[in-house]
Design a protein around this motif. Structure first.
Motif, PDB file in Angstrom:
ATOM      1  N   UNK A   1       0.936  -1.212   0.071  1.00 32.49           N
ATOM      2  CA  UNK A   1       0.258   0.054  -0.020  1.00 32.49           C
ATOM      3  C   UNK A   1       1.042   1.155   0.039  1.00 32.49           C
ATOM      4  N   UNK A   2       0.544   2.334  -0.673  1.00 33.22           N
ATOM      5  CA  UNK A   2       1.484   3.345  -0.862  1.00 33.22           C
ATOM      6  C   UNK A   2       1.279   4.353   0.227  1.00 33.22           C
TER       7      UNK A   2
ATOM      8  N   UNK B   1      -2.362   0.394  -4.366  1.00 31.46           N
ATOM      9  CA  UNK B   1      -2.282  -0.984  -3.679  1.00 31.46           C
ATOM     10  C   UNK B   1      -1.707  -1.737  -5.013  1.00 31.46           C
ATOM     11  N   UNK B   2      -1.093  -2.813  -4.523  1.00 29.53           N
ATOM     12  CA  UNK B   2      -0.687  -3.911  -5.535  1.00 29.53           C
ATOM     13  C   UNK B   2      -0.843  -5.186  -4.797  1.00 29.53           C
TER      14      UNK B   2
ATOM     15  N   UNK C   1      -5.744  -8.487   5.564  1.00 27.14           N
ATOM     16  CA  UNK C   1      -6.916  -9.529   5.692  1.00 27.14           C
ATOM     17  C   UNK C   1      -6.528 -10.514   4.856  1.00 27.14           C
ATOM     18  N   UNK C   2      -6.763 -11.829   5.278  1.00 32.79           N
ATOM     19  CA  UNK C   2      -6.499 -13.153   4.297  1.00 32.79           C
ATOM     20  C   UNK C   2      -7.637 -13.827   4.571  1.00 32.79           C
ATOM     21  N   UNK C   3      -8.334 -14.309   3.151  1.00 31.30           N
ATOM     22  CA  UNK C   3      -9.360 -15.022   3.387  1.00 31.30           C
ATOM     23  C   UNK C   3      -9.134 -16.366   2.598  1.00 31.30           C
ATOM     24  N   UNK C   4      -9.919 -17.176   2.745  1.00 31.57           N
ATOM     25  CA  UNK C   4      -9.970 -18.379   1.917  1.00 31.57           C
ATOM     26  C   UNK C   4      -8.452 -18.988   1.858  1.00 31.57           C
ATOM     27  N   UNK C   5      -7.857 -18.888   3.009  1.00 31.33           N
ATOM     28  CA  UNK C   5      -6.420 -19.290   3.035  1.00 31.33           C
ATOM     29  C   UNK C   5      -6.279 -21.014   2.640  1.00 31.33           C
ATOM     30  N   UNK C   6      -5.114 -21.228   2.094  1.00 28.57           N
ATOM     31  CA  UNK C   6      -5.039 -22.453   1.563  1.00 28.57           C
ATOM     32  C   UNK C   6      -3.633 -22.899   2.043  1.00 28.57           C
ATOM     33  N   UNK C   7      -3.407 -24.009   1.856  1.00 28.17           N
ATOM     34  CA  UNK C   7      -2.019 -24.673   2.450  1.00 28.17           C
ATOM     35  C   UNK C   7      -0.855 -23.898   1.878  1.00 28.17           C
ATOM     36  N   UNK C   8      -0.842 -23.713   0.414  1.00 29.80           N
ATOM     37  CA  UNK C   8      -0.002 -22.781  -0.250  1.00 29.80           C
ATOM     38  C   UNK C   8       0.499 -21.425   0.418  1.00 29.80           C
TER      39      UNK C   8
ATOM     40  N   UNK D   1      -4.753  -2.787   4.007  1.00 22.01           N
ATOM     41  CA  UNK D   1      -5.209  -1.567   4.376  1.00 22.01           C
ATOM     42  C   UNK D   1      -4.572  -0.819   5.351  1.00 22.01           C
ATOM     43  N   UNK D   2      -4.828   0.437   5.636  1.00 20.69           N
ATOM     44  CA  UNK D   2      -3.967   1.342   6.576  1.00 20.69           C
ATOM     45  C   UNK D   2      -5.111   1.640   7.514  1.00 20.69           C
TER      46      UNK D   2
END
Length: 125
Positions: free
Chosen positions: A51-52, A59-60, A83-90, A72-73
């Motif tokens: 985030x700039x 954002x990138x 914020x991380x959703x739908x997390x996967x093993x990778x 986010x700030x």
């Protein structure tokens, strides 16, 4: 001491969510581009999101996390969140936040000069 501190990591099941926080001592995050990176064992550190500076809109995201992660700030608490959703093993890795002071935010680690110690995220059932 000038430093960044990450928190919020932990163990989560696939499909779950976590929110990581990045805070700073002595300086304000508002004046810097802030990036989130991750490094899994045996792999190179990769940029996840950035985030700039507060007064620059930008954002990138890495392709691997688009639509699942949001950076986010919160200037009132001087915190940058991932914020991380739908997390996967990778997504399992140590996650780091870092600051950069020049140019637009980018996902290349070389642009960042101050790094936190990292917080572990493990996605497993």
């Amino acid at each position: 001491q000038v430093q960044l501190v990450e928190s919020g990591g932990g163990l989560v099941q696939p499909g779950g969510s976590l929110r990581l926080s990045c805070t700073a001592s002595i300086f304000s995050l508002d004046y810097y581009n802030i990036g989130w990176f991750r490094q899994a064992p045996g792999k190179e550190r990769e940029g996840v999101a950035c985030v700039s500076q507060k007064w620059t809109v930008g954002t990138e995201y890495a392709d691997s996390v688009k639509g699942r992660f949001t950076i986010s700030r919160d200037s009132s608490s001087d915190t940058v969140y991932l914020q991380m959703t739908n997390l996967q093993s990778e997504d399992t890795a140590t996650y780091y936040c870092a600051r950069a002071s020049k140019g637009a935010c980018q996902l290349g680690p070389g642009a960042y000069s101050l790094w936190g110690q990292g917080t572990q995220v493990t996605v497993a059932s």
